[in-house]
Structure formats: structure tokens, C-alpha cells
Enzyme design. Sequence first.
Site, PDB file in Angstrom:
ATOM      1  N   LYS A  54      77.167  16.381  33.770  1.00  0.00           N
ATOM      2  CA  LYS A  54      76.382  17.614  33.973  1.00  0.00           C
ATOM      3  C   LYS A  54      76.959  18.418  35.133  1.00  0.00           C
ATOM      4  CE  LYS A  54      72.359  15.472  31.928  1.00  0.00           C
ATOM      5  NZ  LYS A  54      71.251  14.516  32.130  1.00  0.00           N
ATOM      6  N   GLN A  98      66.832  12.629  36.385  1.00  0.00           N
ATOM      7  CA  GLN A  98      67.461  11.784  35.365  1.00  0.00           C
ATOM      8  C   GLN A  98      66.591  10.548  35.080  1.00  0.00           C
ATOM      9  OE1 GLN A  98      70.514  12.462  33.708  1.00  0.00           O
ATOM     10  NE2 GLN A  98      69.795  10.757  32.475  1.00  0.00           N
ATOM     11  N   ASP A 121      64.486  20.664  31.582  1.00  0.00           N
ATOM     12  CA  ASP A 121      64.474  19.529  30.651  1.00  0.00           C
ATOM     13  C   ASP A 121      63.314  19.658  29.650  1.00  0.00           C
ATOM     14  OD1 ASP A 121      66.221  17.493  30.317  1.00  0.00           O
ATOM     15  OD2 ASP A 121      65.335  16.146  31.808  1.00  0.00           O
TER      16      ASP A 121
END
Length: 296
Positions: A54, A98, A121
Site C-alpha cells: 500500500k 490493518q 476501508d
Amino acid sequence: MAAELIDGKAIAEQINAETAAEVARLKAEHQLTPGLAVVLVGDNPASQAYVASKDKMCTRLGLHSKRVNLPAGTSQGELLGIINDLNFQRTIHGILVQSPLPNQIDEAQVFAAIDPSKDVDGFHPLNVGKLALGDPTGFAPCTPAGVHELLIRSGVAVEGANVVVLGRSRIVGRPVSLILSQKAKNANATVTVAHSRSRNLTAICRSADILVVAIGVARFLKAEMVRPGAVVIDVGINRVEDSTVAKGYRLVGDVDFEPVAAMAGKITPVPGVVGPMTIALLMRNTLKAAKMRHGL
Ligand code: NDP
């Protein structure tokens, strides 16, 4: 193999090129650089690899990227404090925590602590609600939005199609079903969501024009479960032992690839399709967050 392979890498690159061009325009015309913060708790090697890719993609596309590495023993309170700081940082437009998170952390509480306008997200309850309502000001989760883009950009007719989504998780199955059943262009599908309690799974799957498989069971979907000519999107990533390769394992999907490919019309190989699409959609969501923050 009869099926046409869906080239997810090329489609992800197309989306990345669009994002990079728009980022360059924002910088030139508005002196605005979209920024993404990625928070990693602990040292899970798979998570470290995801986070690194990322970071790399942010740099490639011209986004500002901030990495927050925290020790595995980080408390809930400490993590919430860090998220709160990021919520107020003006150079950060998107925040990603994450997963998986260590056991002492309540994941739902963490996702709910992210400012919904920075929740790239798409896991904050407000964004889940907006997705259910079809409100485009929200953020759709990246893997499901990637599945939708794959279908659109590989020329699959979604409108009116019978779609079967295998799996009903918060991260993949449920949001995929919401996106594809929306009353909107390139959606309007008739969606069936199947799961571990579904009866007559083979018959349900055989009714599908499009099958999206996200259950986390290696090679689960067999050829007899697929109608000839159906489109098969394999979201699964599973490690299976293989002593013939140096690493000692191979990555396979939730689809029994070769026999299903002989039956299907179009299919995604694993790995290399859904992963790059997920990152491409994360970059695009961060760009969207930056533009919305500045009313652009
Ligand atoms: P979850 O474990 O959260 O959910 C699995 C779903 O599949 C559940 O709804 C479960 O049913 C259902 N299921 C499990 N076994 C069966 C079965 N035998 N028959 C029918 N349904 C079954 O998984 P995720 O959604 O998080 O992930 C699914 C896969 O996608 C995994 O392989 C994961 O690694 C991969 N993935 C890939 C991503 C990427 O970027 N490429 C991102 C996210 C996930 P029930 O609800 O009844 O338990």
C-alpha cells in the site's frame, strides 16, 4: 481451458492510471496531496507485506503516505488515541487500520472510532449504512468495490443478471451483495447470498450467471456447481502445502480452477487479480476522501 481469463492486473493498472492523473491535477490546480495513514499493530508477516505494498502504491501514484507501526501489545486505549490524532490531521484524508488486530483489541470499536469521512476501508457503521442505502457519499469496502469494477471493466453485463455470492462476511460477501443489488447503473442484479447454512448449494450456484466466491475454503467451488458459460470471480486466497515449490506452500483460491475454467465463460485466476484491485480501490477511495474534504 474454455474460459476467458479476466485480466485483473491490467484493470487495476487502468484504475491506478486514472487515480494518478487526478492526483496530479489536484496537486497542480489545488495544491492538494491526498494522504493515507496505515496503522499496523504487531508484526504479522502477511500484514507487513500488505502494508508495504500500500505504501509503495501511494508513492507510485503521488499520494502522501504515513505509516504508523505499533507493538503487538498496544492497548485498546492507545490505539483509539492514535486514531483520534489521525482523525484531526489535515494532511491525512484516509485512515486504514490493518486487520487482523491482536486479541486485546476490539476491532468493531476501532473501526467505529475512525472519522467516517476518512474511513477509506468502508467498515465504519455509517459507511456500511450508506452502502445499504445506496448513498454515493459513503465509502464502499475496497475488495467488494474491486469485484464490481472487475465485472464492469471486463464487459460483464451485471444488470438483470442472476448473481450468487458465496459467503456473507462483513468484509466481502455482504458488501458485494449490497453493491450488485443496488438500484443503479451497472448493478440491478438479482443477488442470492449463500453461506455455510445454505441448502442445495450446487443448485443455487448453478442458477448463477455470475458467481462471486469468498468463503476461505481452498478449491471449494467444483465444476459441477457452475453453469456452462457463467462468470466466476474468485476472491479467496488460501495457503496450501506444496513441497515441490521453494516456499513450501502455494496460494490457491476458493475455486477448483482448472475444471471450473473448462466450464466457465470468464474466470479470475488466483493470485494476482483481486489483491491488486483491492489496493487500486483503496487509492481511489483516498482520492475521493481528499476531494470530498475540500468540496471538490
Ligand atoms: P470469512 O471467514 O469472514 O467468511 C466466510 C464466509 O463463507 C462465511 O459467510 C461462511 O458462512 C461462508 N462459508 C464458509 N464455509 C462455507 C461452506 N463450506 N459453504 C458455504 N459457505 C461457507 O471470510 P472472508 O469473507 O473474510 O474471506 C473469504 C476469502 O476471501 C478468504 O479466502 C480470504 O483470504 C479472501 N479475501 C481476499 C481479499 C483480497 O484482497 N483478495 C480480501 C479479503 C478476503 P457463515 O457466515 O455461515 O459462517
